[in-house]
Design a protein around this motif. Structure first.
Motif, PDB file in Angstrom:
ATOM      1  N   GLY A  22       1.617   2.051   1.744  1.00 11.67           N
ATOM      2  CA  GLY A  22       1.580   0.493   1.736  1.00 11.67           C
ATOM      3  C   GLY A  22       0.208  -0.110   1.215  1.00 11.67           C
ATOM      4  N   MET A  91       2.438   5.257   4.553  1.00 10.45           N
ATOM      5  CA  MET A  91       3.389   4.115   5.322  1.00 10.45           C
ATOM      6  C   MET A  91       4.256   4.029   4.489  1.00 10.45           C
ATOM      7  N   CYS A 224      -5.556   7.744   6.507  1.00 12.12           N
ATOM      8  CA  CYS A 224      -5.523   7.646   5.122  1.00 12.12           C
ATOM      9  C   CYS A 224      -6.352   8.297   4.339  1.00 12.12           C
TER      10      CYS A 224
HETATM   11  C1  LIG Z   1      -1.032  -0.017   4.620  1.00  9.90           C
HETATM   12  C2  LIG Z   1      -1.482   0.873   5.882  1.00  9.90           C
HETATM   13  N1  LIG Z   1      -1.291   2.010   5.869  1.00  9.90           N
HETATM   14  C3  LIG Z   1      -1.552   2.842   6.776  1.00  9.90           C
HETATM   15  C4  LIG Z   1      -2.226   2.405   8.006  1.00  9.90           C
HETATM   16  C5  LIG Z   1      -2.813   3.341   9.096  1.00  9.90           C
HETATM   17  O1  LIG Z   1      -4.134   3.258   9.161  1.00  9.90           O
HETATM   18  C6  LIG Z   1      -2.657   1.114   7.825  1.00  9.90           C
HETATM   19  N2  LIG Z   1      -3.313   0.371   9.071  1.00  9.90           N
HETATM   20  N3  LIG Z   1      -2.196   0.432   6.786  1.00  9.90           N
END
Ligand SMILES: Cc1ncc(CO)c(N)n1
Ligand SMILES: Nc1ncnc2c1ncn2[C@@H]1O[C@H](COP(=O)(O)OP(=O)(O)OP(=O)(O)O)[C@@H](O)[C@H]1O
Length: 282
Positions: A22, A91, A224
């Protein structure tokens, strides 16, 4: 037909890593953190976006999922032309997206895959529903080279509470049975001296990975970043355990250079290799 001039073009061979994840508008986590981490490993980063979050250092205020067809099209466009030496998933948000991603990865026989099972934030907030958790467990995890749950995700997957190092070890052995080749339980959510201690299990080796606990509030994007660094190192053909150890060193340095931006939890500082080194006195 246009004739191209016959000049030799300079070209560079570089490993390629794909992130399926994401977007974080604040730039600290998600695809933004992944691509930046790949770049600092000299690995070309490609991406398939699954969702768009409106997010900053304080909170996530909105999440819009992309249609599953869009996710498939992005993966196909990248893999069919550019290829991928290693892939990570972050995500994935819902069961539909997880199912199409699992199907595509299966058809590509991806043999260097890091699955970051983003389900629960480090603060314990649940990000996906039960159907999505089941799809992740049954269809994606068995394909993973390394699975990287945080404390809370590990509690869900192992169906046990995790408070001690022995709990982390037992959970790693239980989660390994879900079918990934290796499991890294990340300890950023552990209390006291265990904060920053991770546990690795690959069916043979059970190893505790420690660097040092970094005393910073600015920890946005740690998960991440470590999984993206692992993916980059796999693309560079390191073994899974070596890729993980090197990734932890990169992440710890990035935490030492965390960014005090925004009002809340700032992101880790991926840029540290470019920062000027302190001047020698004398
Ligand atoms: C898009 C996204 N992916 C993973 C996380 C987890 O840190 C986050 N906060 N936002
Ligand atoms: N304060 C800290 N000092 C040292 N290492 C840390 C610290 N906080 C987290 N880590 C390390 O960061 C890595 C990511 O772990 P963490 O548990 O924070 O992941 P996560 O919850 O998935 O992250 P995110 O907050 O991005 O969702 C692990 O190697 C963990 O040990």
């Amino acid at each position: 037909m246009v004739q191209r001039p016959r000049v030799s073009q300079p070209s560079v061979k570089i490993p390629v890593a794909l992130t399926i994840a994401g977007s974080d508008s604040g730039g600290g986590a998600g695809v933004q953190a992944d691509l930046r981490t790949f770049a600092f490993h000299c690995v070309h980063g490609t991406s398939a976006l699954t969702c768009i979050t409106a997010q900053n250092t304080l909170s996530v205020t909105r999440v819009d999922a992309l249609p599953p067809e869009s996710v498939i099209a992005q993966i196909d466009a990248v893999v069919n032309d550019i290829g991928a030496d290693a892939i990570k998933t972050g995500m994935l948000l819902n069961a539909e997206i997880m199912a199409v991603v699992a199907e595509r990865l299966q058809s590509y026989h991806c043999d260097r895959l890091v699955v970051d099972p983003v389900m629960v934030s480090r603060t314990g907030v649940c990000l996906i529903d039960d159907e999505a958790i089941a799809t992740l467990r049954d269809r994606l995890i068995p394909q993973a080279t390394v699975l990287t749950p945080n404390r809370y995700e590990a509690q869900i997957l192992a169906k046990q509470e995790i408070h001690t190092l022995d709990d982390m070890k037992a959970a790693a052995e239980t989660i390994f049975k879900l079918g990934s080749q290796a499991v890294l339980i990340k300890g950023g959510g552990m209390r006291g001296k265990l904060c920053g201690v991770d546990v690795w299990f690959d069916g043979e080796t059970l190893e505790v990975l420690r660097t040092e606990t970094v005393g910073t509030h600015h920890t946005h994007g740690t998960g991440c970043t470590i999984s993206a660094a692992m993916t980059a190192n796999l693309a560079l053909k390191q073994s899974p355990l070596e890729a993980t150890k090197q990734a932890k060193i990169y992440l710890t340095q990035a935490l030492h250079h965390a960014l005090a931006i925004g009002e809340g939890q700032g992101p880790v500082g991926h840029y540290f290799p470019l920062l000027p080194s302190p001047k020698l006195s004398g």
